[in-house]
Design a protein around this motif. Structure first.
Motif, mmCIF file in Angstrom:
data_model
loop_
_atom_site.group_PDB
_atom_site.id
_atom_site.type_symbol
_atom_site.label_atom_id
_atom_site.label_comp_id
_atom_site.label_asym_id
_atom_site.label_seq_id
_atom_site.Cartn_x
_atom_site.Cartn_y
_atom_site.Cartn_z
ATOM 1 N N ILE A 1 0.690 -1.507 0.270
ATOM 2 C CA ILE A 1 -0.414 -0.373 0.086
ATOM 3 C C ILE A 1 0.773 1.110 0.178
ATOM 4 N N SER A 2 1.041 2.518 -1.022
ATOM 5 C CA SER A 2 1.229 3.248 -0.954
ATOM 6 C C SER A 2 1.343 3.748 0.343
ATOM 7 N N PRO A 3 2.861 4.965 0.558
ATOM 8 C CA PRO A 3 2.033 5.908 1.470
ATOM 9 C C PRO A 3 1.306 6.520 1.516
ATOM 10 N N VAL A 4 1.069 6.998 0.641
ATOM 11 C CA VAL A 4 -0.088 8.168 0.263
ATOM 12 C C VAL A 4 -1.752 7.199 0.797
ATOM 13 N N SER A 5 -1.729 6.306 0.617
ATOM 14 C CA SER A 5 -2.899 5.925 0.644
ATOM 15 C C SER A 5 -3.176 5.540 2.238
ATOM 16 N N ALA A 6 -1.743 5.165 3.122
ATOM 17 C CA ALA A 6 -1.882 4.341 3.955
ATOM 18 C C ALA A 6 -2.350 4.938 5.231
ATOM 19 N N LEU A 7 -1.863 6.412 5.580
ATOM 20 C CA LEU A 7 -2.651 7.613 6.039
ATOM 21 C C LEU A 7 -4.231 7.379 6.475
ATOM 22 N N PRO A 8 -4.781 7.540 5.350
ATOM 23 C CA PRO A 8 -5.833 7.571 5.552
ATOM 24 C C PRO A 8 -6.750 6.089 6.213
ATOM 25 N N PHE A 9 -5.673 4.504 5.636
ATOM 26 C CA PHE A 9 -6.345 3.501 5.865
ATOM 27 C C PHE A 9 -6.083 4.095 7.338
ATOM 28 N N VAL A 10 -5.232 4.384 8.229
ATOM 29 C CA VAL A 10 -4.748 4.588 9.694
ATOM 30 C C VAL A 10 -5.505 5.193 10.183
ATOM 31 N N LEU A 11 -6.437 6.335 9.877
ATOM 32 C CA LEU A 11 -7.705 6.709 10.197
ATOM 33 C C LEU A 11 -8.904 6.365 10.402
ATOM 34 N N ALA A 12 -9.276 5.872 9.533
ATOM 35 C CA ALA A 12 -10.428 4.782 9.089
ATOM 36 C C ALA A 12 -10.709 2.856 10.267
ATOM 37 N N GLN A 13 -9.039 3.348 10.326
ATOM 38 C CA GLN A 13 -8.771 1.762 10.927
ATOM 39 C C GLN A 13 -8.935 2.325 12.866
ATOM 40 N N LEU A 14 -8.819 3.467 12.546
ATOM 41 C CA LEU A 14 -9.302 4.178 14.287
ATOM 42 C C LEU A 14 -10.425 3.957 15.265
ATOM 43 N N ALA A 15 -11.696 5.280 13.435
ATOM 44 C CA ALA A 15 -12.758 5.036 13.854
ATOM 45 C C ALA A 15 -13.229 3.541 13.646
ATOM 46 N N GLY A 16 -13.108 2.663 12.569
ATOM 47 C CA GLY A 16 -13.474 1.942 13.178
ATOM 48 C C GLY A 16 -13.172 1.117 14.357
ATOM 49 N N ALA A 17 -12.286 1.180 14.843
ATOM 50 C CA ALA A 17 -11.849 0.601 16.990
ATOM 51 C C ALA A 17 -13.524 1.398 17.753
ATOM 52 N N GLY A 18 -13.240 2.583 17.336
ATOM 53 C CA GLY A 18 -13.855 2.931 17.898
ATOM 54 C C GLY A 18 -15.952 3.405 18.395
ATOM 55 N N ILE A 19 -15.880 2.968 17.074
ATOM 56 C CA ILE A 19 -17.078 1.913 16.358
ATOM 57 C C ILE A 19 -17.502 1.317 16.317
ATOM 58 N N GLY A 20 -16.606 -0.052 16.949
ATOM 59 C CA GLY A 20 -16.457 -1.327 17.419
ATOM 60 C C GLY A 20 -16.908 -1.137 18.888
ATOM 61 N N VAL A 21 -16.442 0.067 19.960
ATOM 62 C CA VAL A 21 -16.493 -0.265 21.104
ATOM 63 C C VAL A 21 -18.039 -0.014 21.935
ATOM 64 N N LEU A 22 -18.007 1.155 20.555
ATOM 65 C CA LEU A 22 -19.779 1.431 21.071
ATOM 66 C C LEU A 22 -20.886 0.338 20.575
ATOM 67 N N ILE A 23 -20.318 -0.395 19.533
ATOM 68 C CA ILE A 23 -20.852 -1.679 19.112
ATOM 69 C C ILE A 23 -21.090 -2.250 20.384
ATOM 70 N N VAL A 24 -20.187 -2.725 21.155
ATOM 71 C CA VAL A 24 -20.080 -3.683 22.481
ATOM 72 C C VAL A 24 -20.241 -3.351 23.713
ATOM 73 N N THR A 25 -20.549 -1.754 23.565
ATOM 74 C CA THR A 25 -20.996 -1.337 24.481
ATOM 75 C C THR A 25 -22.340 -1.364 24.581
ATOM 76 N N VAL A 26 -23.370 -1.192 23.789
ATOM 77 C CA VAL A 26 -25.089 -1.221 22.925
ATOM 78 C C VAL A 26 -25.330 -3.292 23.405
ATOM 79 N N LEU A 27 -24.507 -3.387 22.827
ATOM 80 C CA LEU A 27 -24.853 -5.336 23.550
ATOM 81 C C LEU A 27 -24.497 -6.176 24.594
ATOM 82 N N ILE A 28 -23.554 -5.319 25.311
ATOM 83 C CA ILE A 28 -22.884 -5.392 26.410
ATOM 84 C C ILE A 28 -23.908 -4.992 27.968
ATOM 85 N N ALA A 29 -24.214 -5.200 28.826
ATOM 86 C CA ALA A 29 -24.843 -4.720 30.417
ATOM 87 C C ALA A 29 -23.430 -4.276 30.906
ATOM 88 N N PRO A 30 -23.716 -3.300 31.118
ATOM 89 C CA PRO A 30 -22.631 -1.920 31.352
ATOM 90 C C PRO A 30 -22.080 -2.088 32.790
#
Length: 239
Positions: free
Chosen positions: A193-222
């Motif tokens: 993957i070219s360096p130019v494409s890598a940064l947007p990929f990493v940002l998308a991955q971090l955003a996805g990780a945050g969304i994953g945490v939110l989904i699990v927070t909804v699915l599992i009792a606090p």
């Protein structure tokens, strides 16, 4: 730095390096054996899923086998250790993972006599980045739910099966790992993957990780504690 720190950091570096070596090496091998892109991707995804399962199962008792900065950062947010210890652990792991990832790519290039250099393969577009968000969110959900349900060592199979399938159902072929993304910058081959494409990929991955945490927070009792190591936690603490 005590021996536990060293062992855990080494496990993350070696494991992430091995993972990138598997991804890049199997991509090079597949490209040399077939001109069919579908066959190449099939071989690449199959090798990656098998290798990932082995690495998580083998290294889990040493470091938790994160092998992924996104997983380590989620662990720092949601883990059971004291917050200071979790942050220090995540920082050490992320550095180790990045160093290992670059080393794994360099090693794969050397094994197949590929020139060492940066990738020129552009991977961009809204749909591709959305694929990385989905891939990473799904990975975090799988890890957190599997661990919450007490899957133990079998989490390795959960994660490997998910990544193997996500190669095919996501538009990005599921990098889902900032360290692997950085490592794949250092090979101008099938998996690069070219360096130019890598940064947007990493940002998308971090955003996805945050969304994953939110989904699990909804699915599992606090009040349910969720540990984020990919397999059983190591027997010794590095906090």
């Amino acid at each position: 730095m005590n021996r536990t720190w060293i062992a855990s950091a080494a496990a993350e570096a070696l494991g992430t390096g091995a993972l990138v070596c598997i991804v890049v090496g199997s991509g090079i091998a597949a490209s040399s054996l077939s001109d069919d892109v579908g066959v190449q991707l099939l071989a690449n995804s199959f090798a990656t899923a098998l290798g990932l399962a082995v690495l998580i199962a083998a290294l889990g008792p040493v470091s938790g086998a994160h092998l992924n900065p996104a997983v380590s950062l989620v662990d720092a947010v949601r883990g059971a250790r004291p917050r200071t210890g979790r942050i220090r652990r995540a920082a050490v792991f992320v550095v180790a993972q990045l160093v290992g990832a670059v080393g794994g790519s360099v090693l794969a290039n050397a094994m197949f006599d590929e020139p060492q250099g940066m990738s020129t393969t552009a991977r961009d577009g809204f749909g591709v980045l959305m694929g990385e968000v989905v891939a990473t969110a799904g990975l975090i959900v799988v890890i957190l739910l599997a661990t919450h349900h007490g899957a133990g060592r079998s989490v390795a199979l959960w994660v490997a099966a998910y990544i193997g399938s996500a190669y095919w159902f996501t538009s990005s072929t599921s990098f889902a790992n900032p360290a692997v993304t950085v490592g794949r910058m250092f090979t101008d081959t099938f998996a690069g993957i070219s360096p130019v494409s890598a940064l947007p990929f990493v940002l998308a991955q971090l955003a996805g990780a945050g969304i994953g945490v939110l989904i699990v927070t909804v699915l599992i009792a606090p009040d349910a504690r969720v540990r984020t190591t990919a397999v059983a936690s190591p027997s010794t603490s590095i906090t």
